[in-house]
Design a protein around this motif. Structure first.
Motif, PDB file in Angstrom:
ATOM      1  N   SER A  78     -11.864   0.437  -7.087  1.00  0.00           N
ATOM      2  CA  SER A  78     -10.731   1.233  -6.642  1.00  0.00           C
ATOM      3  C   SER A  78      -9.438   0.469  -6.908  1.00  0.00           C
ATOM      4  N   ILE A  79      -8.436   1.217  -7.360  1.00  0.00           N
ATOM      5  CA  ILE A  79      -7.116   0.646  -7.625  1.00  0.00           C
ATOM      6  C   ILE A  79      -6.072   1.564  -7.011  1.00  0.00           C
ATOM      7  N   SER A  80      -5.180   0.987  -6.222  1.00  0.00           N
ATOM      8  CA  SER A  80      -4.043   1.729  -5.665  1.00  0.00           C
ATOM      9  C   SER A  80      -2.782   1.282  -6.388  1.00  0.00           C
ATOM     10  N   ILE A  81      -1.990   2.245  -6.840  1.00  0.00           N
ATOM     11  CA  ILE A  81      -0.769   1.942  -7.589  1.00  0.00           C
ATOM     12  C   ILE A  81       0.402   2.643  -6.924  1.00  0.00           C
ATOM     13  N   TRP A  82       1.539   1.953  -6.871  1.00  0.00           N
ATOM     14  CA  TRP A  82       2.757   2.540  -6.333  1.00  0.00           C
ATOM     15  C   TRP A  82       3.950   2.023  -7.134  1.00  0.00           C
ATOM     16  N   PRO A  83       5.013   2.814  -7.185  1.00  0.00           N
ATOM     17  CA  PRO A  83       6.225   2.362  -7.889  1.00  0.00           C
ATOM     18  C   PRO A  83       7.008   1.386  -7.020  1.00  0.00           C
ATOM     19  N   GLU A  84       7.600   0.394  -7.651  1.00  0.00           N
ATOM     20  CA  GLU A  84       8.444  -0.553  -6.928  1.00  0.00           C
ATOM     21  C   GLU A  84       9.729   0.121  -6.463  1.00  0.00           C
ATOM     22  N   SER A  85      10.224   1.059  -7.264  1.00  0.00           N
ATOM     23  CA  SER A  85      11.435   1.788  -6.917  1.00  0.00           C
ATOM     24  C   SER A  85      11.261   3.244  -7.339  1.00  0.00           C
ATOM     25  N   ALA A  86      11.448   4.154  -6.408  1.00  0.00           N
ATOM     26  CA  ALA A  86      11.284   5.576  -6.721  1.00  0.00           C
ATOM     27  C   ALA A  86      12.367   6.065  -7.669  1.00  0.00           C
ATOM     28  N   ILE A  87      13.507   5.431  -7.667  1.00  0.00           N
ATOM     29  CA  ILE A  87      14.609   5.835  -8.542  1.00  0.00           C
ATOM     30  C   ILE A  87      14.245   5.603 -10.005  1.00  0.00           C
ATOM     31  N   SER A  88      13.454   4.581 -10.281  1.00  0.00           N
ATOM     32  CA  SER A  88      13.099   4.262 -11.670  1.00  0.00           C
ATOM     33  C   SER A  88      12.141   5.283 -12.283  1.00  0.00           C
ATOM     34  N   LEU A  89      11.601   6.188 -11.483  1.00  0.00           N
ATOM     35  CA  LEU A  89      10.673   7.196 -11.992  1.00  0.00           C
ATOM     36  C   LEU A  89      11.386   8.341 -12.697  1.00  0.00           C
ATOM     37  N   LYS A  90      12.687   8.361 -12.638  1.00  0.00           N
ATOM     38  CA  LYS A  90      13.464   9.446 -13.242  1.00  0.00           C
ATOM     39  C   LYS A  90      13.172   9.520 -14.735  1.00  0.00           C
ATOM     40  N   GLY A  91      12.807  10.708 -15.180  1.00  0.00           N
ATOM     41  CA  GLY A  91      12.523  10.932 -16.587  1.00  0.00           C
ATOM     42  C   GLY A  91      11.058  10.832 -16.961  1.00  0.00           C
TER      43      GLY A  91
END
Length: 125
Positions: A78-91
């Motif tokens: 199992s691997i859990s992944i999350w973004p360090e900054s939600a703002i960087s997900l733009k695009g």
């Protein structure tokens, strides 16, 4: 006495060169360079207890690996992944997250990938 001074000076020069090379090739510098150039890079330790970092198209993600049994062997299940900054997900689009999944599964074929918020909600739409 002069040979001792030369030895100390030579030792100091080698130590300085070693420190500079070590700083230049640290994984965090590689990750930051890949982020700036919008490349994919996965930095991972063999140690299961340590998180991994990856970057893709300027967004940085962190992930945790969990070990378990798969096919009568101990492996990452199992691997859990999350973004360090939600703002960087733009695009980013869904295909980008599927590409990241594919790249992670190349390293951990028995793993189930779980995205954390806000990516989880985006992929469920």
């Amino acid at each position: 006495m002069i040979w001792l001074l030369r030895f100390v000076l030579l030792f100091f020069i080698f130590f300085l060169l070693y420190a500079v090379v070590k700083i230049l090739f640290t994984p965090s510098r590689k990750l930051e360079s890949a982020r700036k150039h919008n490349r994919f890079l996965l930095i991972d330790n063999d140690d299961v207890r340590k998180n991994f970092m990856l970057t893709y198209k300027g967004a940085v993600f962190a992930g945790e690996k969990y070990m378990g049994t798969a096919d009568n062997t101990f492996d990452i299940v199992s691997i859990s992944i999350w973004p360090e900054s939600a703002i960087s997900l733009k695009g980013l689009v869904k295909d980008d997250f599927f590409y990241i999944d594919k790249k992670i599964l190349e390293n951990y074929p028995n793993a189930e990938i779980n995205w954390k918020s806000p990516v989880k909600e985006f992929l469920q739409q």
